[in-house]
Every structure is written in C-alpha cells, then in structure tokens.
Design a protein around this motif. Structure first.
Motif, PDB file in Angstrom:
ATOM      1  N   VAL A  45      27.481   0.850 -44.389  1.00 51.35           N
ATOM      2  CA  VAL A  45      28.539   0.426 -45.573  1.00 51.35           C
ATOM      3  C   VAL A  45      29.972   0.323 -45.003  1.00 51.35           C
ATOM      4  CG1 VAL A  45      29.575   1.773 -47.877  1.00 51.35           C
ATOM      5  CG2 VAL A  45      27.003   1.451 -47.526  1.00 51.35           C
ATOM      6  N   GLY A  46      30.973   1.077 -44.051  1.00 51.91           N
ATOM      7  CA  GLY A  46      31.637   1.263 -43.727  1.00 51.91           C
ATOM      8  C   GLY A  46      31.833  -0.263 -43.050  1.00 51.91           C
ATOM      9  N   VAL A  47      30.989  -0.600 -42.523  1.00 50.04           N
ATOM     10  CA  VAL A  47      30.823  -2.258 -41.628  1.00 50.04           C
ATOM     11  C   VAL A  47      31.489  -3.376 -42.805  1.00 50.04           C
ATOM     12  CG1 VAL A  47      30.641  -3.550 -39.941  1.00 50.04           C
ATOM     13  CG2 VAL A  47      29.932  -0.972 -39.469  1.00 50.04           C
ATOM     14  N   HIS A  48      30.397  -3.251 -43.753  1.00 49.38           N
ATOM     15  CA  HIS A  48      30.461  -3.833 -44.188  1.00 49.38           C
ATOM     16  C   HIS A  48      31.267  -4.301 -45.507  1.00 49.38           C
ATOM     17  CE1 HIS A  48      26.312  -5.918 -44.354  1.00 49.38           C
ATOM     18  NE2 HIS A  48      25.866  -4.687 -43.528  1.00 49.38           N
ATOM     19  N   ALA A  58      39.444  -9.719 -36.447  1.00 48.37           N
ATOM     20  CA  ALA A  58      38.307  -8.837 -36.490  1.00 48.37           C
ATOM     21  C   ALA A  58      38.656  -7.410 -36.048  1.00 48.37           C
ATOM     22  CB  ALA A  58      37.169  -9.420 -35.806  1.00 48.37           C
ATOM     23  N   GLU A  59      39.639  -7.031 -36.313  1.00 51.25           N
ATOM     24  CA  GLU A  59      39.774  -5.299 -35.423  1.00 51.25           C
ATOM     25  C   GLU A  59      39.473  -4.054 -36.313  1.00 51.25           C
ATOM     26  OE1 GLU A  59      44.125  -5.018 -34.393  1.00 51.25           O
ATOM     27  OE2 GLU A  59      44.144  -6.426 -32.954  1.00 51.25           O
ATOM     28  N   GLY A  60      39.765  -4.750 -37.864  1.00 53.55           N
ATOM     29  CA  GLY A  60      38.864  -4.152 -38.911  1.00 53.55           C
ATOM     30  C   GLY A  60      36.854  -3.252 -38.838  1.00 53.55           C
ATOM     31  N   VAL A  61      36.824  -4.855 -38.724  1.00 56.34           N
ATOM     32  CA  VAL A  61      35.507  -4.674 -38.200  1.00 56.34           C
ATOM     33  C   VAL A  61      34.772  -3.596 -36.545  1.00 56.34           C
ATOM     34  CG1 VAL A  61      32.832  -6.394 -38.198  1.00 56.34           C
ATOM     35  CG2 VAL A  61      35.249  -6.735 -39.907  1.00 56.34           C
ATOM     36  N   GLU A  62      35.381  -3.926 -35.594  1.00 55.30           N
ATOM     37  CA  GLU A  62      34.987  -4.111 -34.774  1.00 55.30           C
ATOM     38  C   GLU A  62      35.715  -2.626 -34.897  1.00 55.30           C
ATOM     39  OE1 GLU A  62      38.013  -6.016 -32.196  1.00 55.30           O
ATOM     40  OE2 GLU A  62      37.068  -7.967 -32.891  1.00 55.30           O
ATOM     41  N   GLU A  63      36.550  -1.778 -34.874  1.00 53.11           N
ATOM     42  CA  GLU A  63      36.310  -0.544 -34.978  1.00 53.11           C
ATOM     43  C   GLU A  63      35.475   0.382 -35.898  1.00 53.11           C
ATOM     44  OE1 GLU A  63      40.101   2.860 -37.081  1.00 53.11           O
ATOM     45  OE2 GLU A  63      40.296   0.262 -36.607  1.00 53.11           O
ATOM     46  N   LYS A  64      35.136  -0.351 -37.034  1.00 51.87           N
ATOM     47  CA  LYS A  64      34.148   0.136 -38.132  1.00 51.87           C
ATOM     48  C   LYS A  64      32.347   0.135 -37.196  1.00 51.87           C
ATOM     49  CE  LYS A  64      36.252   2.119 -40.826  1.00 51.87           C
ATOM     50  NZ  LYS A  64      36.224   3.124 -41.427  1.00 51.87           N
ATOM     51  N   LEU A  65      32.652  -0.456 -36.354  1.00 46.46           N
ATOM     52  CA  LEU A  65      31.295  -1.383 -35.547  1.00 46.46           C
ATOM     53  C   LEU A  65      31.266   0.109 -34.206  1.00 46.46           C
ATOM     54  CD1 LEU A  65      30.600  -4.880 -34.885  1.00 46.46           C
ATOM     55  CD2 LEU A  65      28.810  -2.988 -36.331  1.00 46.46           C
ATOM     56  N   CYS A  66      32.277  -0.102 -33.853  1.00 41.92           N
ATOM     57  CA  CYS A  66      32.589   1.062 -31.984  1.00 41.92           C
ATOM     58  C   CYS A  66      31.807   2.595 -33.077  1.00 41.92           C
ATOM     59  CB  CYS A  66      33.991   0.924 -31.996  1.00 41.92           C
ATOM     60  SG  CYS A  66      33.821  -0.314 -30.700  1.00 41.92           S
ATOM     61  N   ARG A 118      27.845 -17.672 -26.597  1.00 37.73           N
ATOM     62  CA  ARG A 118      27.729 -18.038 -27.679  1.00 37.73           C
ATOM     63  C   ARG A 118      27.954 -16.538 -28.788  1.00 37.73           C
ATOM     64  NH1 ARG A 118      24.070 -14.406 -30.582  1.00 37.73           N
ATOM     65  NH2 ARG A 118      21.816 -13.915 -29.417  1.00 37.73           N
ATOM     66  N   GLU A 119      28.711 -16.640 -29.805  1.00 41.49           N
ATOM     67  CA  GLU A 119      28.630 -15.835 -30.129  1.00 41.49           C
ATOM     68  C   GLU A 119      27.293 -14.647 -30.547  1.00 41.49           C
ATOM     69  OE1 GLU A 119      31.171 -14.920 -34.581  1.00 41.49           O
ATOM     70  OE2 GLU A 119      31.040 -16.764 -34.126  1.00 41.49           O
ATOM     71  N   ALA A 120      28.618 -12.921 -30.744  1.00 38.54           N
ATOM     72  CA  ALA A 120      26.855 -12.121 -30.900  1.00 38.54           C
ATOM     73  C   ALA A 120      27.249 -12.437 -32.751  1.00 38.54           C
ATOM     74  CB  ALA A 120      27.833 -10.706 -30.970  1.00 38.54           C
ATOM     75  N   GLN A 121      25.951 -12.671 -33.862  1.00 41.75           N
ATOM     76  CA  GLN A 121      25.412 -12.006 -34.565  1.00 41.75           C
ATOM     77  C   GLN A 121      25.870 -11.388 -35.503  1.00 41.75           C
ATOM     78  OE1 GLN A 121      25.425 -15.597 -36.185  1.00 41.75           O
ATOM     79  NE2 GLN A 121      26.527 -16.192 -34.661  1.00 41.75           N
ATOM     80  N   LEU A 122      26.158 -10.495 -36.416  1.00 42.52           N
ATOM     81  CA  LEU A 122      26.000  -9.418 -37.750  1.00 42.52           C
ATOM     82  C   LEU A 122      24.940  -9.681 -38.668  1.00 42.52           C
ATOM     83  CD1 LEU A 122      27.505  -7.275 -37.209  1.00 42.52           C
ATOM     84  CD2 LEU A 122      28.979  -7.965 -39.375  1.00 42.52           C
TER      85      LEU A 122
END
Length: 288
Positions: A45-48, A58-66, A118-122
C-alpha cells in the motif's frame, strides 16, 4: 514454521523498519489467516501511495520499495522457517497488477545476459529487490571475514548461513529458480570454501554443503553455462579436489572434514548429470 514473537515485530516498528499496518499484515499471513495475494496487496500500500503522489523523481517510490524489501529480507536473515512463505509472498507481489509508469522516472534499469537494457516494471520485476538482496548478501559475506578474525564465538550470528539457505532453495525450484544473482552466490560460496588458506573453513564449509546438497545439479549447470567467474570443467574439478583434501586434513576439525567430504561427493554427482537429465530438472534460467 517457528512462531515469531510479537516483540520482534514491535522492535521493527520502533526502529521504523516497517509500519504497524505492514507488521499486522505479515503476522496474519505467516499465521495462515490471509493468503499470499492479500498479504502482497496490504504490504505494498505504501509503495502505491508514493507512486500516486509522485510528481518528478522516483525517490519516494524507491524509498518505500527499499523499506518494504528491507522488512522482508529481515525474515530471510533471521527466520529461516519462514523462507518458503516468503518465496510465495514475493511471487504474489510480482503478480500484482502492473503499474503504468509512462513518462515517469525509471525505478531501475535491468540488463539481460546479452547486454540489452530495459526499465524495471512495477510489479513484475520486483524493482530494487535483487539489488537490495545482493547488498545484504555482500555485507554478510564481508562480515563473516571480520567475525572470523574477532574473538566472537563461532556460530553466534547465523544470518550468513540463513541468506544462503534461502538463496539455494530459491535457486533450485520455484518462481525464481536459476536466477543469475542467486547462482553467482552459490558459485562464490564454493570458491571461497575451497580455499583453506582463508581460515574460514568452519564458517564456509557448512554453507557450501547447503548449496551443493540443495541445488547441486542446478548450480553445476549454471556454473558450466552462465557463471561470470572462471567456469571451466577443470575449475569445478579443482574445487572438488580441494574439498577432498580438506576432508583428509587432520588439522581441520572432524565435523568440518565430514562436511567437506559431503561437498566433494555431491559435486561429483552434480557434474556427471547429462544434458537430457538437466532438461528433466526443468531448469529455466532467468536473466533480468
């Protein structure tokens, strides 16, 4: 699986490694009260939310992913009885609905075995997961050397062993079988354990035994075809001979000698499997 105490989850929340919502979802999943798909939805949920709020970088998404991967990796490092369920959870996350990131910053650039990018897909590619796992694995590999030089009692910290137990199991079968990063781990472990001069035999031989007994044929096939290090048949034979030599060295602890003999025997068995038998193993190497 072993029961994980509430205090462990509470500490993760206190240390801001995870959220209360994620902790609750993971407890429910590990207790069997929710299925992997539902756990995957709740944990991400947090990543979404970060993806929806994203305006530029994309820093916010990357932070939540990590943060998400760090929480999951803690189970890999500390609770080996959860490994099978963690693998199912990661697969469920990879099957979450695709998130369209057209005209948004890349989360990660992936390179296949032929060098194409290629770009990583979420979520299909589980972006940042494999980098995070590799960083943890490399840290554990470096730590084991420092630990062997210290006055700490051997075996006090099992995380190096646990992450390799996970890697060998994931490499052998399931949705991530044959994955390049995991195969590189296994080959590195064998190479390091075959060198008695490092003085880490009682650390490295048991880990090598886990790899070769769990995924010996698969690892030999990977070593022979895709490993980035020296991968000649002679090199595998040299490692096997090194384990045989260790097994007959009276200076080495008897328990370590026994495990070294097991490694040498399993390496011999793995190396004689024919190409047709590899097909029966249904190895599907993944390079992303």
């Amino acid at each position: 699986m072993a029961t994980i105490p509430d205090t462990w989850f509470d500490q993760k929340i206190q240390d801001e490694i995870t959220t209360m919502e994620q902790s609750t979802a993971m407890k429910a999943y590990l207790d069997g009260r929710i299925q992997p798909g539902e756990a995957a939805r709740l944990l991400t949920v947090g990543v979404h939310q970060a993806a929806e709020e994203e305006t530029g970088e994309a820093e916010g998404v990357e932070e939540k992913l990590c943060e998400l991967w760090g929480f999951i990796i803690d189970f890999i490092l500390e609770w080996p009885s959860s490994h099978e369920m963690i693998l199912k959870l990661l697969y469920a996350i990879s099957k979450l609905p695709h998130v369209d990131r057209t005209e948004k910053a890349d989360l990660e650039t992936l390179t296949d075995d032929a060098g194409a990018e290629r770009e990583a897909q979420l979520w299909e590619d589980l972006p940042r997961l494999w980098n995070s796992l590799n960083e943890y694995w490399a840290s554990e590999a470096a730590w084991r050397m420092d630990w062997a030089k210290s006055d700490m009692e051997r075996g006090e910290r099992p995380s190096w062993f646990n992450i390799n137990v996970f890697g060998a199991s994931a490499f052998k079968s399931g949705p991530f079988m044959g994955r390049r990063e995991l195969g590189d781990w296994g080959c590195y472990v064998l190479k390091e354990a075959a060198d008695p001069e490092r003085g880490l035999l009682d650390v490295d031989i048991p880990v090598a035994q886990t790899w070769i007994q769990t995924a010996g044929p698969e690892l030999h096939y990977f070593f022979s075809t895709r490993y980035k290090g020296p991968s000649s048949p002679e090199t595998w034979a040299e490692w096997q001979k090194a384990f045989r030599d260790i097994s007959s060295d009276d200076i080495v602890d008897a328990r370590v000698r026994e495990k070294a003999a097991d490694v040498a025997a399993a390496m011999g068995t793995a190396s004689v499997i024919s190409g047709s038998e590899y097909e029966k193993l249904r190895i599907d190497l993944v390079y992303v």
